[in-house]
Design a protein around this motif. Sequence first.
Motif, PDB file in Angstrom:
ATOM      1  N   THR A  99      17.004  39.338  45.448  1.00 31.96           N
ATOM      2  CA  THR A  99      16.139  38.477  44.635  1.00 31.96           C
ATOM      3  C   THR A  99      16.788  37.165  44.194  1.00 31.96           C
ATOM      4  OG1 THR A  99      16.834  39.688  42.657  1.00 31.96           O
ATOM      5  CG2 THR A  99      14.816  40.435  43.766  1.00 31.96           C
ATOM      6  N   LEU A 100      18.030  36.910  44.602  1.00 35.38           N
ATOM      7  CA  LEU A 100      18.691  35.652  44.237  1.00 35.38           C
ATOM      8  C   LEU A 100      18.460  34.627  45.347  1.00 35.38           C
ATOM      9  CD1 LEU A 100      20.495  33.945  42.426  1.00 35.38           C
ATOM     10  CD2 LEU A 100      22.494  34.967  43.557  1.00 35.38           C
ATOM     11  N   VAL A 101      17.620  33.630  45.070  1.00 35.52           N
ATOM     12  CA  VAL A 101      17.273  32.601  46.057  1.00 35.52           C
ATOM     13  C   VAL A 101      18.040  31.322  45.702  1.00 35.52           C
ATOM     14  CG1 VAL A 101      15.418  31.211  47.030  1.00 35.52           C
ATOM     15  CG2 VAL A 101      14.993  33.597  46.392  1.00 35.52           C
ATOM     16  N   TYR A 102      19.006  30.984  46.533  1.00 36.60           N
ATOM     17  CA  TYR A 102      19.882  29.833  46.278  1.00 36.60           C
ATOM     18  C   TYR A 102      19.646  28.794  47.367  1.00 36.60           C
ATOM     19  CZ  TYR A 102      24.329  27.273  45.709  1.00 36.60           C
ATOM     20  OH  TYR A 102      25.288  26.309  45.517  1.00 36.60           O
ATOM     21  N   VAL A 103      19.255  27.595  46.985  1.00 33.89           N
ATOM     22  CA  VAL A 103      18.958  26.543  47.950  1.00 33.89           C
ATOM     23  C   VAL A 103      19.715  25.280  47.556  1.00 33.89           C
ATOM     24  CG1 VAL A 103      17.174  25.100  48.982  1.00 33.89           C
ATOM     25  CG2 VAL A 103      16.671  27.490  48.406  1.00 33.89           C
ATOM     26  N   ASN A 104      20.496  24.767  48.500  1.00 32.18           N
ATOM     27  CA  ASN A 104      21.258  23.546  48.279  1.00 32.18           C
ATOM     28  C   ASN A 104      20.510  22.381  48.921  1.00 32.18           C
ATOM     29  OD1 ASN A 104      23.099  21.457  48.166  1.00 32.18           O
ATOM     30  ND2 ASN A 104      24.859  22.767  48.570  1.00 32.18           N
ATOM     31  N   PHE A 105      19.974  21.503  48.104  1.00 37.75           N
ATOM     32  CA  PHE A 105      19.198  20.383  48.622  1.00 37.75           C
ATOM     33  C   PHE A 105      20.068  19.375  49.372  1.00 37.75           C
ATOM     34  CE2 PHE A 105      15.835  22.168  46.374  1.00 37.75           C
ATOM     35  CZ  PHE A 105      14.671  21.439  46.522  1.00 37.75           C
ATOM     36  N   ILE A 135      19.260  18.684  43.571  1.00 41.32           N
ATOM     37  CA  ILE A 135      17.949  18.135  43.904  1.00 41.32           C
ATOM     38  C   ILE A 135      18.035  16.609  43.906  1.00 41.32           C
ATOM     39  CG2 ILE A 135      15.576  17.879  43.096  1.00 41.32           C
ATOM     40  CD1 ILE A 135      15.708  20.682  41.999  1.00 41.32           C
ATOM     41  N   ASN A 136      17.509  16.000  44.959  1.00 47.07           N
ATOM     42  CA  ASN A 136      17.531  14.547  45.061  1.00 47.07           C
ATOM     43  C   ASN A 136      16.232  14.070  45.679  1.00 47.07           C
ATOM     44  OD1 ASN A 136      18.147  14.102  48.204  1.00 47.07           O
ATOM     45  ND2 ASN A 136      19.371  15.829  47.443  1.00 47.07           N
ATOM     46  N   LEU A 137      15.813  12.879  45.300  1.00 45.47           N
ATOM     47  CA  LEU A 137      14.516  12.363  45.699  1.00 45.47           C
ATOM     48  C   LEU A 137      14.386  12.239  47.214  1.00 45.47           C
ATOM     49  CD1 LEU A 137      11.783  11.251  44.839  1.00 45.47           C
ATOM     50  CD2 LEU A 137      12.853   8.996  44.566  1.00 45.47           C
ATOM     51  N   SER A 138      15.453  11.875  47.910  1.00 51.21           N
ATOM     52  CA  SER A 138      15.384  11.672  49.358  1.00 51.21           C
ATOM     53  C   SER A 138      15.019  12.949  50.106  1.00 51.21           C
ATOM     54  CB  SER A 138      16.718  11.133  49.886  1.00 51.21           C
ATOM     55  OG  SER A 138      17.779  12.024  49.587  1.00 51.21           O
ATOM     56  N   ALA A 139      15.332  14.113  49.534  1.00 46.70           N
ATOM     57  CA  ALA A 139      15.043  15.375  50.214  1.00 46.70           C
ATOM     58  C   ALA A 139      13.543  15.646  50.309  1.00 46.70           C
ATOM     59  CB  ALA A 139      15.733  16.528  49.499  1.00 46.70           C
ATOM     60  N   PHE A 140      12.749  15.061  49.420  1.00 50.66           N
ATOM     61  CA  PHE A 140      11.329  15.391  49.368  1.00 50.66           C
ATOM     62  C   PHE A 140      10.525  14.796  50.541  1.00 50.66           C
ATOM     63  CE2 PHE A 140      12.746  16.183  45.104  1.00 50.66           C
ATOM     64  CZ  PHE A 140      12.035  17.318  44.728  1.00 50.66           C
ATOM     65  N   SER A 141      11.135  13.913  51.298  1.00 49.86           N
ATOM     66  CA  SER A 141      10.437  13.317  52.443  1.00 49.86           C
ATOM     67  C   SER A 141      10.788  14.004  53.763  1.00 49.86           C
ATOM     68  CB  SER A 141      10.796  11.825  52.542  1.00 49.86           C
ATOM     69  OG  SER A 141      12.197  11.661  52.737  1.00 49.86           O
ATOM     70  N   THR A 142      11.547  15.095  53.709  1.00 47.25           N
ATOM     71  CA  THR A 142      12.009  15.755  54.922  1.00 47.25           C
ATOM     72  C   THR A 142      11.130  16.947  55.283  1.00 47.25           C
ATOM     73  OG1 THR A 142      13.492  17.251  53.728  1.00 47.25           O
ATOM     74  CG2 THR A 142      14.378  15.088  54.356  1.00 47.25           C
ATOM     75  N   ASP A 147       8.986  22.725  54.529  1.00 51.26           N
ATOM     76  CA  ASP A 147       9.071  24.138  54.896  1.00 51.26           C
ATOM     77  C   ASP A 147       9.458  24.987  53.679  1.00 51.26           C
ATOM     78  OD1 ASP A 147       8.445  23.486  57.480  1.00 51.26           O
ATOM     79  OD2 ASP A 147      10.520  23.469  58.181  1.00 51.26           O
ATOM     80  N   LEU A 148      10.400  24.477  52.906  1.00 46.57           N
ATOM     81  CA  LEU A 148      10.826  25.188  51.697  1.00 46.57           C
ATOM     82  C   LEU A 148       9.665  25.350  50.732  1.00 46.57           C
ATOM     83  CD1 LEU A 148      13.236  26.319  49.962  1.00 46.57           C
ATOM     84  CD2 LEU A 148      13.424  24.003  49.015  1.00 46.57           C
ATOM     85  N   PHE A 149       8.916  24.280  50.516  1.00 47.15           N
ATOM     86  CA  PHE A 149       7.770  24.299  49.620  1.00 47.15           C
ATOM     87  C   PHE A 149       6.723  25.305  50.113  1.00 47.15           C
ATOM     88  CE2 PHE A 149       3.620  22.839  48.203  1.00 47.15           C
ATOM     89  CZ  PHE A 149       3.831  22.571  46.864  1.00 47.15           C
ATOM     90  N   ALA A 150       6.478  25.324  51.422  1.00 45.03           N
ATOM     91  CA  ALA A 150       5.481  26.230  51.992  1.00 45.03           C
ATOM     92  C   ALA A 150       5.875  27.696  51.821  1.00 45.03           C
ATOM     93  CB  ALA A 150       5.283  25.919  53.482  1.00 45.03           C
ATOM     94  N   ILE A 151       7.171  27.973  51.736  1.00 45.14           N
ATOM     95  CA  ILE A 151       7.639  29.345  51.565  1.00 45.14           C
ATOM     96  C   ILE A 151       7.566  29.774  50.097  1.00 45.14           C
ATOM     97  CG2 ILE A 151       9.646  30.865  51.718  1.00 45.14           C
ATOM     98  CD1 ILE A 151      10.557  29.240  54.131  1.00 45.14           C
ATOM     99  N   LEU A 152       8.047  28.912  49.192  1.00 52.77           N
ATOM    100  CA  LEU A 152       8.243  29.328  47.801  1.00 52.77           C
ATOM    101  C   LEU A 152       7.052  29.055  46.888  1.00 52.77           C
ATOM    102  CD1 LEU A 152      11.976  28.299  47.199  1.00 52.77           C
ATOM    103  CD2 LEU A 152      11.041  30.575  47.651  1.00 52.77           C
ATOM    104  N   GLU A 153       6.289  28.020  47.130  1.00 55.32           N
ATOM    105  CA  GLU A 153       5.168  27.704  46.245  1.00 55.32           C
ATOM    106  C   GLU A 153       4.117  28.824  46.210  1.00 55.32           C
ATOM    107  OE1 GLU A 153       2.734  25.724  43.524  1.00 55.32           O
ATOM    108  OE2 GLU A 153       4.860  25.487  44.049  1.00 55.32           O
ATOM    109  N   ASN A 177       7.257  15.437  39.106  1.00 53.09           N
ATOM    110  CA  ASN A 177       5.984  14.831  39.504  1.00 53.09           C
ATOM    111  C   ASN A 177       5.507  15.366  40.847  1.00 53.09           C
ATOM    112  OD1 ASN A 177       5.817  13.243  37.196  1.00 53.09           O
ATOM    113  ND2 ASN A 177       6.983  11.575  38.126  1.00 53.09           N
ATOM    114  N   LEU A 178       6.445  15.779  41.712  1.00 58.18           N
ATOM    115  CA  LEU A 178       6.095  16.284  43.037  1.00 58.18           C
ATOM    116  C   LEU A 178       5.994  17.801  43.080  1.00 58.18           C
ATOM    117  CD1 LEU A 178       8.397  13.935  45.140  1.00 58.18           C
ATOM    118  CD2 LEU A 178       5.895  13.835  45.002  1.00 58.18           C
ATOM    119  N   TRP A 179       6.888  18.465  42.356  1.00 60.77           N
ATOM    120  CA  TRP A 179       6.933  19.928  42.401  1.00 60.77           C
ATOM    121  C   TRP A 179       7.439  20.454  41.061  1.00 60.77           C
ATOM    122  CZ3 TRP A 179      10.413  23.379  46.043  1.00 60.77           C
ATOM    123  CH2 TRP A 179       9.905  24.690  46.046  1.00 60.77           C
ATOM    124  N   PRO A 180       6.585  20.646  40.085  1.00 61.14           N
ATOM    125  CA  PRO A 180       7.022  21.191  38.795  1.00 61.14           C
ATOM    126  C   PRO A 180       7.667  22.561  38.991  1.00 61.14           C
ATOM    127  CG  PRO A 180       4.787  20.335  38.656  1.00 61.14           C
ATOM    128  CD  PRO A 180       5.134  20.364  40.109  1.00 61.14           C
TER     129      PRO A 180
END
Length: 502
Positions: A99-105, A135-142, A147-153, A177-180
């Motif tokens: 249950t530990l989900v670790y993601v390095n942006f 977390i950095n703003l540039s990652a949100f355009s990749t 794919d990450l958002f589609a899995i976890l949201e 603003n993009l992903w609370p």
Amino acid sequence: MSDSARSEVSDYTLPSFNDVPHIDIQGTGHRIREYPNNVLQRIFTYWHDLYAINQLGAVKGGHAYGEVGMYQTLEAPFLLASVCREFKVVMEESPELWTLVYVNFASGNERLIRRLRELLYFSKGEDLTIVFKDINLSAFSTQWYRDLFAILEPIKSRWVTVAASFVRSQDLEACWNLWPLNGSRVSNLRLWGSVDGGASRIPRGFLENSPSLTSLELRNVAWVHHHGRAAMRSVTRLCVGPSVDEVLGHSTVKELCASFPAIERFKLLAFETSIWTRHAEALPMSFGLTNLTHLTVSPIMLATSLQGFEARRVLPALMSVSIRFRQTDEELEGDEEMVEESARRDQDLAAVGAFLRGHAIRTLKLHGLDGGYKPSAVRTLMFEGMITKQLANLYLDQCSHQTTSYVEMALKRLTFRAMSPGGTSATRRSLSRGNSEGLVHLLPGLQYLHVFKCDDLNIGELPNWVRGAPRGFKDIVIRSSEVNEDKYEEAKLVLRQRRTMN
């Protein structure tokens, strides 16, 4: 994470769970084959919880745990399951260990996204701890982020604990603003602003739709008051800081307390003075945190932004106080710098003493009272000013070679002048005879003394000190790398004899 470590993570080909060779330990004679599955499960649960604590602490500090923290964290349960068939069975039957989900942006590796899907499959609907690093703003355009958002949201209802660190000061607001990152079931939210640079600002709508939130931590995050924000009475634990100095002004502290009026545990840390904290206003008579029982604070906050909190009416339920002193290894140059540093330390002690005089607390924890603080000043400015029968538990943590003096102050009867600074009225009540001085215990109600990670501790006189300790004193616990075990055991024997006689 270093460039070499990040490269190693990005280039590493993760093995498939089913392709890992398994070792059959039956017949090897190893005693672990005798352990029932429920015992192994408890061992693995302990490992999982400890590993999660280490990971959270590392991300908070701005680095990965270990050389390749991202790979280690997602891969850890798979590696444990690959040890032998017995371990694999236990892991597959224990979804809470996945249950530990670790993601390095900072990495954005597609193979790790694939591994994340496998991890969630084995978690089987259990509540999740989400850790997002850098977390950095540039990652949100990749595509990697999409794919990450589609899995976890879609499974956000399973998020219970969320911890996130941010690269730049503007990244928190951009992310929100993009992903609370809050959610309807998130109870523990920890947000760590950039280690370098200014504080991150919270956006409008921050923490809306967070009915389950009970614990909030903000490091280097500026709390901005927005009109119309409703008070969050569900939050009982609040930690703010360490942060850049302009974050924790007096008005901000009042706004935090007004926004979270039901907090029971409050940690407020800053280690530098500034124009924002130097001029504080008195608190209004109606102000108060009536539920607050535990407070962790740095002395500079007591001297500046927390002015007015020493009044008992403000914190009527307060029972435990932890003071975190600023430790410094900087070399002082010249007499002028030494005088300034000595004056600053005396101001710290005076602020702590003034605060403690207003509260009948049961537990006091002193962290980082290093060699730069003179024992004589500690006694006159802090200990003598807080003579009280209520204080039962004293903790000394990382208090350097002066700890011996503090142990003596806590246990031994000391000569005390009635006109000593700070505690005149209490002193007169405590003296056992009518003249101007006498032998008294500074902490007559002390029951337990804990000493942790203190260097150069000299306890040669400890048995004698515990013989003359306050009547209700029950035990002393010392955890230090260098301690005279014979004297320590002798002191323990004296305490057992005292308990028998009482």
